[in-house]
Structures are given as C-alpha cells and as structure tokens.
Write a protein that holds these residues in place. Structure first.
Motif, PDB file in Angstrom:
ATOM      1  N   LYS A  14       0.846  -1.188   0.000  1.00  0.00           N
ATOM      2  CA  LYS A  14       0.000   0.000   0.000  1.00  0.00           C
ATOM      3  C   LYS A  14       0.882   1.240   0.000  1.00  0.00           C
ATOM      4  O   LYS A  14       1.962   1.255   0.590  1.00  0.00           O
ATOM      5  N   LYS A  15       0.422   2.282  -0.644  1.00  0.00           N
ATOM      6  CA  LYS A  15       1.184   3.526  -0.692  1.00  0.00           C
ATOM      7  C   LYS A  15       1.121   4.230   0.657  1.00  0.00           C
ATOM      8  O   LYS A  15       0.125   4.128   1.375  1.00  0.00           O
ATOM      9  N   GLN A  16       2.167   4.963   0.978  1.00  0.00           N
ATOM     10  CA  GLN A  16       2.271   5.621   2.279  1.00  0.00           C
ATOM     11  C   GLN A  16       2.578   7.108   2.115  1.00  0.00           C
ATOM     12  O   GLN A  16       3.439   7.648   2.796  1.00  0.00           O
ATOM     13  N   PHE A  17       1.890   7.777   1.207  1.00  0.00           N
ATOM     14  CA  PHE A  17       2.103   9.206   1.010  1.00  0.00           C
ATOM     15  C   PHE A  17       1.486   9.998   2.160  1.00  0.00           C
ATOM     16  O   PHE A  17       0.461   9.597   2.728  1.00  0.00           O
ATOM     17  N   ALA A  18       2.083  11.123   2.481  1.00  0.00           N
ATOM     18  CA  ALA A  18       1.535  12.001   3.515  1.00  0.00           C
ATOM     19  C   ALA A  18       0.274  12.681   2.984  1.00  0.00           C
ATOM     20  O   ALA A  18       0.229  13.119   1.836  1.00  0.00           O
ATOM     21  N   VAL A  19      -0.733  12.767   3.825  1.00  0.00           N
ATOM     22  CA  VAL A  19      -1.987  13.432   3.450  1.00  0.00           C
ATOM     23  C   VAL A  19      -1.799  14.945   3.537  1.00  0.00           C
ATOM     24  O   VAL A  19      -1.251  15.452   4.524  1.00  0.00           O
ATOM     25  N   ASP A  20      -2.246  15.658   2.506  1.00  0.00           N
ATOM     26  CA  ASP A  20      -2.136  17.115   2.482  1.00  0.00           C
ATOM     27  C   ASP A  20      -3.448  17.734   2.967  1.00  0.00           C
ATOM     28  O   ASP A  20      -4.425  17.814   2.234  1.00  0.00           O
ATOM     29  N   ASP A  21      -3.467  18.139   4.224  1.00  0.00           N
ATOM     30  CA  ASP A  21      -4.639  18.830   4.775  1.00  0.00           C
ATOM     31  C   ASP A  21      -4.242  20.239   5.219  1.00  0.00           C
ATOM     32  O   ASP A  21      -4.754  20.774   6.198  1.00  0.00           O
ATOM     33  N   SER A  22      -3.317  20.838   4.468  1.00  0.00           N
ATOM     34  CA  SER A  22      -2.719  22.121   4.855  1.00  0.00           C
ATOM     35  C   SER A  22      -3.590  23.325   4.548  1.00  0.00           C
ATOM     36  O   SER A  22      -3.293  24.422   5.016  1.00  0.00           O
ATOM     37  N   ASN A  23      -4.630  23.147   3.737  1.00  0.00           N
ATOM     38  CA  ASN A  23      -5.470  24.297   3.391  1.00  0.00           C
ATOM     39  C   ASN A  23      -6.929  24.000   3.736  1.00  0.00           C
ATOM     40  O   ASN A  23      -7.322  22.841   3.881  1.00  0.00           O
ATOM     41  N   PRO A  24      -7.757  25.030   3.858  1.00  0.00           N
ATOM     42  CA  PRO A  24      -9.142  24.826   4.300  1.00  0.00           C
ATOM     43  C   PRO A  24     -10.106  24.450   3.197  1.00  0.00           C
ATOM     44  O   PRO A  24     -11.305  24.334   3.455  1.00  0.00           O
ATOM     45  N   TYR A  25      -9.639  24.233   1.962  1.00  0.00           N
ATOM     46  CA  TYR A  25     -10.550  24.026   0.843  1.00  0.00           C
ATOM     47  C   TYR A  25     -10.475  22.640   0.227  1.00  0.00           C
ATOM     48  O   TYR A  25     -11.490  22.084  -0.162  1.00  0.00           O
ATOM     49  N   ILE A  26      -9.276  22.071   0.104  1.00  0.00           N
ATOM     50  CA  ILE A  26      -9.104  20.778  -0.554  1.00  0.00           C
ATOM     51  C   ILE A  26      -8.345  19.814   0.362  1.00  0.00           C
ATOM     52  O   ILE A  26      -7.270  20.136   0.849  1.00  0.00           O
ATOM     53  N   TYR A  27      -8.938  18.652   0.589  1.00  0.00           N
ATOM     54  CA  TYR A  27      -8.278  17.581   1.346  1.00  0.00           C
ATOM     55  C   TYR A  27      -7.721  16.596   0.323  1.00  0.00           C
ATOM     56  O   TYR A  27      -8.458  16.016  -0.472  1.00  0.00           O
ATOM     57  N   ARG A  28      -6.398  16.412   0.325  1.00  0.00           N
ATOM     58  CA  ARG A  28      -5.725  15.644  -0.722  1.00  0.00           C
ATOM     59  C   ARG A  28      -5.053  14.407  -0.138  1.00  0.00           C
ATOM     60  O   ARG A  28      -4.122  14.516   0.650  1.00  0.00           O
ATOM     61  N   ASP A  29      -5.551  13.235  -0.521  1.00  0.00           N
ATOM     62  CA  ASP A  29      -4.987  11.963  -0.068  1.00  0.00           C
ATOM     63  C   ASP A  29      -4.473  11.202  -1.287  1.00  0.00           C
ATOM     64  O   ASP A  29      -5.226  10.514  -1.987  1.00  0.00           O
ATOM     65  N   SER A  30      -3.178  11.311  -1.562  1.00  0.00           N
ATOM     66  CA  SER A  30      -2.577  10.686  -2.744  1.00  0.00           C
ATOM     67  C   SER A  30      -2.568   9.165  -2.670  1.00  0.00           C
ATOM     68  O   SER A  30      -2.355   8.492  -3.687  1.00  0.00           O
ATOM     69  N   ASN A  31      -2.789   8.603  -1.494  1.00  0.00           N
ATOM     70  CA  ASN A  31      -2.824   7.150  -1.364  1.00  0.00           C
ATOM     71  C   ASN A  31      -4.041   6.557  -2.065  1.00  0.00           C
ATOM     72  O   ASN A  31      -4.056   5.375  -2.410  1.00  0.00           O
ATOM     73  N   LYS A  32      -5.075   7.365  -2.276  1.00  0.00           N
ATOM     74  CA  LYS A  32      -6.287   6.900  -2.946  1.00  0.00           C
ATOM     75  C   LYS A  32      -6.290   7.232  -4.429  1.00  0.00           C
ATOM     76  O   LYS A  32      -7.224   6.872  -5.147  1.00  0.00           O
ATOM     77  N   CYS A  33      -5.269   7.926  -4.888  1.00  0.00           N
ATOM     78  CA  CYS A  33      -5.201   8.341  -6.288  1.00  0.00           C
ATOM     79  C   CYS A  33      -4.951   7.140  -7.194  1.00  0.00           C
ATOM     80  O   CYS A  33      -4.094   6.293  -6.901  1.00  0.00           O
ATOM     81  N   ILE A  34      -5.686   7.050  -8.302  1.00  0.00           N
ATOM     82  CA  ILE A  34      -5.498   5.956  -9.263  1.00  0.00           C
ATOM     83  C   ILE A  34      -4.747   6.441 -10.506  1.00  0.00           C
ATOM     84  O   ILE A  34      -4.676   5.732 -11.501  1.00  0.00           O
ATOM     85  N   LEU A  35      -4.211   7.667 -10.464  1.00  0.00           N
ATOM     86  CA  LEU A  35      -3.371   8.234 -11.528  1.00  0.00           C
ATOM     87  C   LEU A  35      -4.106   8.300 -12.866  1.00  0.00           C
ATOM     88  O   LEU A  35      -3.523   8.059 -13.925  1.00  0.00           O
TER      89      LEU A  35
END
Length: 322
Positions: A130-151
């Motif tokens: 499984k991928k172990q990328f850090a989740v980007d929750d640094s801004n109040p508008y977009i929650y970005r979880d690259s571990n769920k990305c299918i490219l």
C-alpha cells in the motif's frame, strides 16, 4: 455530415464519422466504464478500463481513443473484455486503501462502482504494498490523499486545459508516481486558486471538498440548480441540501465552462449569518435602510425611468456635440 455503419454488441448502428467507439457505444445506450476519459477534455487513453473487442483486431483497444470505421464489429462486454477489466480493477484495488465505509466519496466513487459491477473484492490475486504518502490537509478548501489516487490524470488535464493553469502534474516514477505540485509542496504553498475543479472531476476519494466533509453522503443530499450572482459570469452549480440545511455547492459541469470561484462555492455561508436581512435595502441619504418589498418594488420603476431619461439626454447631447 458523413456517417459510418458498424455493429455494436450485435446491434447495427449508423453514427457520425470521426467519433470514438466509446461515443458510438454510448449513443447506442451501452455503458462503457471509464476512469481517465472526460467529455470536453483530451482523452489520454491511459487507464485501459474502457477496452473493447473489435473483430479482426489482435489486441483490446481503448474505446475512448479508437475512431469508428465502416463495417467495424465491436463487443463491449465479451468474456475477454470482462477479464481484462477485472484484472485492471484487481491491480488498482490491490494498492488502494479499502476504507470505503468512512471515505467521503463512498456512493460516488467509480472504483467502488466498477468493483461491484465486475465482482472485484479484497484480497485480490495481486495483493501488494500500500502507498504511504503524507496526506495534504494544509489548506481549508481541498483535502488531498494521494494514497487513494489511481493516476487517471483528469485533475491534471482540467487544471491545464480548462482552468488555464498547470499547478499539478505527474511526479516521480514507478510505484512512487503521484500527482504533485511543483517541487511536491503542499497546495497552500503553490499558486492554486482553489477553484476545486480537480475535486469535482476526481473519480475516487483522492481529492475532497473540505467544506462538505463529514456533513453527509451523496445519496442524502437534495440538489437545486442555481446561477451564481457574485459576478456577471453566470456560473451554474448545484446547491446541496440535507434536512433543509445548505451543506455546500457542486459544479454543474466539472469538465467544461468556468470553475467555481471561492465566492461562488463559499457564498452559501451567508445564509447562516445572524446579521443577514430578508428585506431589500434602499439608499436614503447615503445610508442603506431596510424597507418593505412593496416600497422597494414601487421605487424600482421610478429608478428605471430616471435611468432611461438620463441615457436619452446623454445621447441627445452627444448628437448635438457632433
């Protein structure tokens, strides 16, 4: 317009020449699964989930980038096609976080829908790391979880082609490939304007609108189409309600037209403002005073008449001066 005749799943069809097999199948009422394809965007033909079988062809071509031809015989759900799609889904599921019960995209996720459609579950024959990328929750508008990305690349395409920006793109290689900003920084440190078009077009839970997180499931919402009035662009979007309360807005057509700006997406918060008035305001002696609707509607025709007379006078003066 020129046309071609082909056969799709045994059904003879006459379709415009130059369109893709995917478009022809949809015109005939057949549902072909897609990940990377989106109307109004360039089809990269990368995900391969839309493969079909064409008589006389040695391989299974992706229907989103294959142009129709005269006499073509297409099968969209042959045993070979189903096996290929199932294999692709098993490979995706093998590296995907299986937290569907708590994922914000549950019920509106293409990977979830297609896994159900083709009977793919976990563990798969290709169960792996499984991928172990850090989740980007640094801004109040977009929650970005690259571990769920299918490219699938749809977020890259819409950011580059429609939003006229190139904030994100493919980065790294192999198993570590991901969609990232320049130098792989957080979104808050990039030049992203948070139009959220990438969120609206993402087929899985990799990108989420933080304004709507934890407020409900897609099937719990009622929608009303409205036109934004913050500027003269006239963007159309859906206002999402749950139990009579406004939860947030979603783009009406995420792949085309203008993106929703921050005002358009967050303007619904004004509804909850305790200082909000339901009465119209009229300028009296330089101060806006709440008045009844009857008084405001009575003033409106007078203002319109004054503006009409003013424009007429300006035209007359312009004619005299020339």
């Amino acid at each position: 317009m020129a046309s071609v005749t082909l056969t799709i799943n045994g059904q003879k069809a006459i379709v415009p020449s130059g369109i893709t097999v995917l478009e022809a199948a949809e015109m005939c009422g057949y549902s072909v699964p897609t990940f990377c394809h989106e109307k109004d965007l360039t089809a990269p033909g990368a995900c391969r989930i839309c493969v079909v079988e064409i008589k006389g062809w040695r391989n299974l071509p992706p229907s989103c980038v294959t142009t129709v031809a005269e006499g073509m015989e297409v099968e969209t759900e042959s045993p070979a096609v189903i096996e290929a799609r199932k294999t692709i889904l098993e490979l995706l599921v093998a590296n995907h976080p299986l937290d569907c019960m708590t994922c914000e995209k549950s019920g509106n996720c293409k990977l979830q829908d297609y896994a159900y459609r083709y009977g793919v579950s976990s563990p798969t024959p290709y169960e792996g790391e499984k991928k172990q990328f850090a989740v980007d929750d640094s801004n109040p508008y977009i929650y970005r979880d690259s571990n769920k990305c299918i490219l699938c690349g749809k977020c890259v395409s819409t950011c580059k082609a429609v939003a006229d920006r190139s904030i994100i793109d493919y980065a790294f290689r192999g198993f570590n490939t991901k969609i990232a900003t320049f130098m792989d920084t957080d979104l808050k440190d990039s030049s992203c304007v948070y139009c959220n078009r990438c969120v609206a077009i993402c087929p899985v839970g990799a990108l989420t609108d933080r304004n709507m997180m934890g407020k409900g499931r897609i099937w719990e919402y009622e929608k009303d189409e409205v036109t934004c009035t913050f500027c003269d662009s006239g963007c159309k979007f859906d206002v999402n309600y749950k139990n009579g309360e406004v939860i947030g807005v979603t783009a009406k057509n995420p792949s085309a037209g203008r993106p929703l700006c921050l005002k358009g997406r967050l303007g619904t918060e004004f509804i909850k403002n305790p200082d909000r008035t339901d009465l119209p305001l009229v300028n009296k002696n330089g101060e806006f005073i709440p008045v009844s609707w009857e008084e405001a509607l009575g003033i409106a025709p007078i203002v319109e008449k004054i503006n009409t007379l003013k424009c007429r006078k300006e035209r007359e003066l312009k004619c005299l001066s020339t």
